[in-house]
Design a protein around this motif. Structure first.
Motif, short mmCIF file in Angstrom:
data_model
loop_
_atom_site.label_atom_id
_atom_site.label_comp_id
_atom_site.label_asym_id
_atom_site.label_seq_id
_atom_site.Cartn_x
_atom_site.Cartn_y
_atom_site.Cartn_z
N SER A 123 31.13 50.11 40.38
CA SER A 123 32.12 49.47 40.75
C SER A 123 32.20 47.99 40.43
N PHE A 124 30.94 47.40 39.80
CA PHE A 124 30.93 45.99 39.63
C PHE A 124 31.94 45.43 38.95
N ASP A 125 32.14 44.25 39.20
CA ASP A 125 33.63 43.58 38.58
C ASP A 125 33.53 42.31 38.69
N LEU A 139 37.87 55.75 43.73
CA LEU A 139 38.79 54.80 44.63
C LEU A 139 38.08 53.57 44.97
N SER A 140 36.68 53.46 44.98
CA SER A 140 35.79 52.34 45.32
C SER A 140 36.09 51.32 44.02
N PHE A 141 35.99 51.87 42.74
CA PHE A 141 36.13 51.42 41.63
C PHE A 141 37.47 50.39 41.66
N ALA A 186 44.96 55.88 50.47
CA ALA A 186 46.18 54.96 51.12
C ALA A 186 45.92 53.47 51.11
N ALA A 187 44.71 53.23 51.43
CA ALA A 187 44.14 51.67 51.27
C ALA A 187 44.19 51.26 50.05
N VAL A 188 43.74 52.05 49.11
CA VAL A 188 43.86 51.45 47.56
C VAL A 188 45.28 51.36 47.30
#
Length: 269
Positions: A76-78, A152-154, A244-246
């Motif tokens: 998920s690094f961004d 979803l973490s991504f 839902a949070a995403v």
């Protein structure tokens, strides 16, 4: 929709090829991740001396937590926040403001291409190292839920970082804000310590913040159980909460992006 999907695929593939030419830069993380994990091994060996569990986690589960958290960090690094701030500060963002594809979608496509390359250079080699050298159990308890939660973490990490980058439209120099926020994000996401080790008051606060959905929740889903501030959820419930949070984070990003464009146009006029 087909044209949009084709555009995202083309941008992602172009980013993949671009970074493949500089893959040695990405390969440097093959040393950083394992070294940090080795530090965690030494710390938790001492913490578990004479104890079976700590806050409901056994020593093997704790090693698995930090092993999985490291892999999720790679996946998920961004750097959308840094890239967006540089575009705004240099004035190059104007070229994106004139394009039919919104920049946030362009940046997401770039991230997909960049992280696709990382799967072979960072994620799989480090995962093999954790299994073979440290004997960490990296098998997900429920592979389907684990994959969905990591995806979803991504997205959540991208939306959070992009919103930080959007502050450049209001601040002359947003680098200080960016650095402080990223530190708070990592602490609140459970990168350095599982959130279940925090005081109960902080756990209740962190439960409603978006950061746990970047690292803590997907890591716990991968391991096979989720608990925070006394709330225990099944894997399906945890992933549903994360989805839902995403969705909320995505809607907030689009709304903030629209406000930033209006400000950008106003300054230009």
């Amino acid at each position: 929709m087909r044209r949009l999907a084709a555009a995202i695929r083309a941008i992602g593939f172009a980013t993949y090829k671009e970074w493949a030419a500089f893959r040695s830069h990405m390969a440097a993380s093959l040393l950083v991740g394992p070294v940090l994990f080795l530090v965690q091994v030494f710390i938790w060996q001492a913490m578990y001396e004479g104890k079976e569990t700590l806050n409901g986690l056994t020593y093997p589960q704790m090693l698995a937590y930090f092993g999985v958290a490291t892999l999720i960090h790679y996946i998920s690094f961004d750097f959308a926040d840094w890239n967006l701030q540089m575009l705004v500060r240099s004035g190059k963002f104007v070229t994106f403001a004139l394009r039919p594809l919104p920049h946030w979608l362009f940046a997401l496509a770039q991230k997909i291409g960049h992280r696709s390359l990382a799967l072979g250079i960072e994620v799989l080699p480090v995962m093999a190292l954790f299994i073979l050298a440290f004997g960490v159990n990296m098998k997900p308890a429920a592979p389907g839920w684990a994959v969905i939660s990591i995806l979803l973490s991504f997205l959540m990490n991208f939306f959070v970082n992009y919103c930080v980058g959007l502050t450049a439209f209001w601040l002359v120099r947003a680098e200080g804000v960016r650095r402080v926020f990223l530190l708070i994000k990592d602490v609140s996401a459970g990168v350095f310590l599982p959130l279940s080790f925090f005081p109960d008051v902080l756990q209740k606060l962190l439960f409603f913040l978006p950061f746990q959905f970047i690292t803590y929740l997907p890591t716990r889903v991968y391991i096979g159980s989720y608990e925070l501030t006394g709330i225990q959820l099944t894997l399906g419930q945890a992933v549903g909460l994360q989805a839902a949070a995403v969705t909320v984070a995505g809607a907030a990003t689009i709304a903030l992006y629209g406000a930033a464009l209006r400000r950008f146009t106003g300054v230009g006029v």
